[in-house]
Design a protein around this motif. Structure first.
Motif, short mmCIF file in Angstrom:
data_model
loop_
_atom_site.label_atom_id
_atom_site.label_comp_id
_atom_site.label_asym_id
_atom_site.label_seq_id
_atom_site.Cartn_x
_atom_site.Cartn_y
_atom_site.Cartn_z
N ASP A 578 0.84 -1.21 0.00
CA ASP A 578 0.00 0.00 0.00
C ASP A 578 0.87 1.26 0.00
N VAL A 579 1.92 1.24 0.83
CA VAL A 579 2.81 2.41 0.87
C VAL A 579 3.47 2.60 -0.49
N LEU A 580 3.88 1.50 -1.10
CA LEU A 580 4.53 1.57 -2.41
C LEU A 580 3.64 2.31 -3.40
N HIS A 581 2.38 1.94 -3.44
CA HIS A 581 1.48 2.60 -4.37
C HIS A 581 1.26 4.07 -4.04
N ARG A 582 1.05 4.32 -2.75
CA ARG A 582 0.81 5.71 -2.36
C ARG A 582 2.04 6.57 -2.64
N CYS A 583 3.20 6.01 -2.36
CA CYS A 583 4.43 6.76 -2.57
C CYS A 583 4.61 7.07 -4.06
N ALA A 584 4.38 6.05 -4.88
CA ALA A 584 4.56 6.25 -6.32
C ALA A 584 3.58 7.30 -6.86
N GLU A 585 2.33 7.23 -6.37
CA GLU A 585 1.34 8.19 -6.84
C GLU A 585 1.73 9.62 -6.45
N LEU A 586 2.20 9.74 -5.20
CA LEU A 586 2.60 11.06 -4.72
C LEU A 586 3.78 11.60 -5.55
N LEU A 587 4.69 10.69 -5.86
CA LEU A 587 5.85 11.09 -6.67
C LEU A 587 5.41 11.54 -8.06
N LEU A 588 4.46 10.83 -8.62
CA LEU A 588 3.99 11.20 -9.96
C LEU A 588 3.32 12.57 -9.94
N GLU A 589 2.70 12.84 -8.81
CA GLU A 589 2.01 14.13 -8.71
C GLU A 589 2.99 15.26 -8.47
N LYS A 590 3.93 15.05 -7.52
CA LYS A 590 4.80 16.15 -7.10
C LYS A 590 6.22 16.07 -7.64
N GLU A 591 6.62 14.93 -8.10
CA GLU A 591 7.96 14.68 -8.63
C GLU A 591 9.06 14.64 -7.58
N LYS A 592 8.85 15.38 -6.50
CA LYS A 592 9.89 15.36 -5.47
C LYS A 592 9.20 15.45 -4.13
N ILE A 593 9.51 14.53 -3.22
CA ILE A 593 8.85 14.62 -1.92
C ILE A 593 9.88 14.64 -0.81
N SER A 594 9.52 15.29 0.25
CA SER A 594 10.45 15.49 1.36
C SER A 594 10.31 14.37 2.37
N ARG A 595 11.17 14.41 3.37
CA ARG A 595 11.15 13.40 4.42
C ARG A 595 9.78 13.32 5.11
N GLU A 596 9.25 14.48 5.46
CA GLU A 596 7.96 14.50 6.18
C GLU A 596 6.85 13.88 5.33
N GLU A 597 6.82 14.33 4.08
CA GLU A 597 5.76 13.82 3.21
C GLU A 597 5.88 12.30 3.04
N PHE A 598 7.12 11.84 2.98
CA PHE A 598 7.32 10.41 2.79
C PHE A 598 6.92 9.62 4.03
N GLU A 599 7.36 10.11 5.18
CA GLU A 599 7.10 9.36 6.40
C GLU A 599 5.61 9.35 6.76
#
Ligand code: ADP
Ligand code: MG
Ligand code: ZN
Length: 603
Positions: A578-599
């Motif tokens: 689930d995290v994998l999918h959410r992380c990938a989607e967030l990356l596709l949206e923002k292209e770059k995510i920070s530590r807080e957003e990732f955690e």
């Protein structure tokens, strides 16, 4: 260059005129070539001459004869020996001659040619000086040692922060410098120490120069800018004297900003140059460091510098009291790109069908300069078609042109590639986060880097540790394999994108076995002979320090380590699907995510 040539021609003409005038004044050259001395003696003998005036020159024995014939015709004859002429006429019983005195020297006339030459030289000098004073770039001859810094104070031309799109964090970091420059007293009263130097680091075209200008613009202080390569001249000592000059100017205008663009040209690691050239560079660099140490902390001069090669900079430049502040200027993410497009579209009329947000989404990896270029090319296409507005089509055409030109730096990537990259990086990131001895994740990005990587996952800068443990190394290998594992789990196919990861994992596993004695099956023996591999040819010639048996065992052990880590990676990522999918989607949206957003994805 053209201008110089014209000037040169002018001087040649001037010299020719001078020589010609001289020639005219020196009448000796106007000899009559058809009438000669022999003819003259014959005519004397034959009684054809009525009268002769002898004009001796100052330089005896030469002179000239004014001859009048009996038939009233005249001749002028220059002779080399007046004495001889007189003798000849006396011999011929010719007495109708008069001999003038040697003329008194008219000093003014004789000095005239000399005066003319000096005059011409003087005029020449004045002209050259004038050109030097006006000509800026053409003035090399007269002011070698002067700094070539350009000072900008004109308020209208100044850039402010709103011209710099995106780069929010970078601007925040620099805001404090702006505040200081605006009102240094506020800080000095509290005894605060403001950095003397700020180093802007990032790929070309990301807006470093623009940012430095904007800091000066925001604070409304003078901005001295010079390029590192301006310091590097053929002549030793010139660079150093330019640095001195630059800082003198700056001190007179404080508070101000001194901006050294492309500082790597001067501040290269010392002692690595070749030949004589690096002496000059070292001198320049030393002078720069001396100057930076020389002015007080709060004198109001802030030195900013830009480079895209921090790795080659001399470490001395980063010491406290010098460039102790580093600001990374990265490639913009989607939101940043949209902002940049908006800034550059301001003075460009766009048709209804242009969607800047959509363009931002398709230009991953483009820098600010690339985007500016893109819109500019589009405007050119529109103008060529005599249209009033830039259409989406123009941008599409420009995209092909700019995209191909920028292919090396910032590859235009497809949506599919982007998706794969997002999952790949998410795979790495999850493992960084979950495994105890690696990470934590500092940022995850799918913005292509100039170096050819499609994205990156960056752990927090590593602590200084003397040893690495076996457990830690195994975890590193696991993280390396996480990208490929994620690709495999999500897509039916796998890509070549993981080759670097695989190489890194293999090298580490091999080192564990052959160098660190971390495999029981192979034992505590160093089989690693990479270190003394002086000649490249040796590896090709299969010189190994061990036999077939050991080689097989090493290979087996390396494979076992990799396989185990791979299994572990697969289990962990599957568990956190689930995290994998959410992380990938967030990356596709923002292209770059920070530590807080990732955690936050884990909760
Ligand atoms: P660098 O010094 O990093 O190589 P520059 O500051 O010279 O890059 O940027 C070149 C041009 O690209 C700028 O003049 C500007 O037109 C455009 N540009 C780059 N970054 C930005 C940005 N963040 N916002 C607006 N324009 C930008
Ligand atoms: Mg620049
Ligand atoms: Zn990877």
């Amino acid at each position: 260059m053209k201008k110089n040539y014209r000037g040169f021609g002018f001087y040649v003409l001037l010299i020719l005129i001078v020589v010609f005038v001289w020639y005219l004044l020196d009448g000796n050259h106007l000899s009559n070539s058809t009438y000669n001395y022999t003819q003259f003696t014959e005519e004397i003998d034959q009684g054809e001459i009525a009268f002769v005036e002898i004009h001796p020159n100052r330089e005896v024995p030469t002179g000239s004869l004014e001859i009048t014939r009996t038939d009233n015709t005249d001749e002028t004859l220059y002779v080399s020996n007046v004495q001889e002429v007189r003798q000849m006429m006396q011999d011929a019983d010719f007495t109708a001659y008069v001999e003038y005195d040697v003329p008194a020297e008219n000093w003014l006339i004789s000095l005239l040619p000399l005066l003319l030459v000096f005059g011409a030289m003087f005029i020449l000098f004045v002209i050259m000086n004038n050109q030097a004073a006006n000509g800026g770039g053409n003035s090399k001859m007269m002011n070698f040692g002067k700094s070539r810094a350009k000072m900008t104070t004109d308020e209208n031309k100044q850039v402010t922060f709103d011209k710099v799109a995106g780069l929010r964090e970078e601007k925040e970091e620099l805001q404090e410098i702006v505040d200081f420059l605006k009102d240094p007293r506020k800080y000095t009263k509290l005894g605060a120490r403001i950095p003397k130097g700020v180093l802007l680091v990032g790929p070309p075209g990301t807006g470093k120069t623009l940012l430095a200008k904007a800091v000066a613009g925001e604070a409304a202080v003078p901005f001295f800018s010079i390029s590192g390569s301006d310091f590097v001249e053929m002549f030793v000592g010139v660079g150093a004297s330019r640095v001195r000059d630059l800082f003198e100017d700056a001190k007179k205008n404080a508070p101000c900003i001194v901006f050294i663009d492309e500082i790597d040209a001067v501040a290269r690691r010392r002692g690595t140059g070749m030949g004589g050239g690096h002496d000059e560079r070292e001198q320049t660099l030393n002078q720069l460091l001396v100057e930076m140490d020389g002015f007080g902390v709060n004198e109001g001069i802030i030195v900013m510098a830009a480079t895209n090669r921090v790795d080659i900079l001399d470490p001395a430049i980063m010491r406290p009291g010098r460039f102790d502040r580093k600001v990374h200027v990265g490639r913009p993410d989607v939101a940043g790109r949209e902002e940049i497009l908006n800034v550059h579209a301001q003075n460009k009329p766009l048709a209804e069908d242009v969607d800047l947000q959509q363009i931002a989404r398709t230009t991953a990896g483009f820098t600010g300069a690339d985007l500016e270029n893109l819109l500019n090319e589009a405007a050119i296409y529109a103008a060529k078609d005599n249209r009033e507005y830039i259409k989406h089509d123009d941008i599409k055409r420009a995209f092909v042109k700019v995209g191909i030109g920028a292919e090396k730096k910032s590859r235009v990537i497809s949506d599919k590639e982007k998706r794969i990259t997002a999952f790949h990086e998410a795979g790495h990131a999850i493992l960084f986060h979950l495994l105890p001895d690696v990470g934590p994740v500092y940022s995850v990005s799918i913005i292509p880097t100039g170096a050819g990587a499609a994205g990156y996952t960056m752990p927090l800068p590593e602590k200084d540790e003397m040893f690495r443990t076996k457990g830690q190394m195994l975890q590193e290998i696991t993280v390396d394999l996480g990208g490929r594992v994620a690709e495999e789990l999500i897509f039916d196919d796998i890509t070549t994108g993981a080759s670097q990861d695989i190489k890194q994992a293999t090298e580490l596993a091999k080192a564990m076995v052959t160098k660190y004695g971390m495999s029981e099956n192979v034992g505590l023996i160093n089989y690693n002979n990479d270190d003394d591999e002086v000649f490249i040819g040796r590896d090709l010639a299969h010189t190994r320090g061990y036999g077939e048996n050991v080689a097989t065992r090493i290979d087996q052990e390396v494979k076992r380590i990799i396989d185990e880590c791979y299994g572990k990676a697969k289990t962990m990522i599957t568990e956190h699907d689930d995290v994998l999918h959410r992380c990938a989607e967030l990356l596709l949206e923002k292209e770059k995510i920070s530590r807080e957003e990732f955690e936050a994805l884990f909760s």
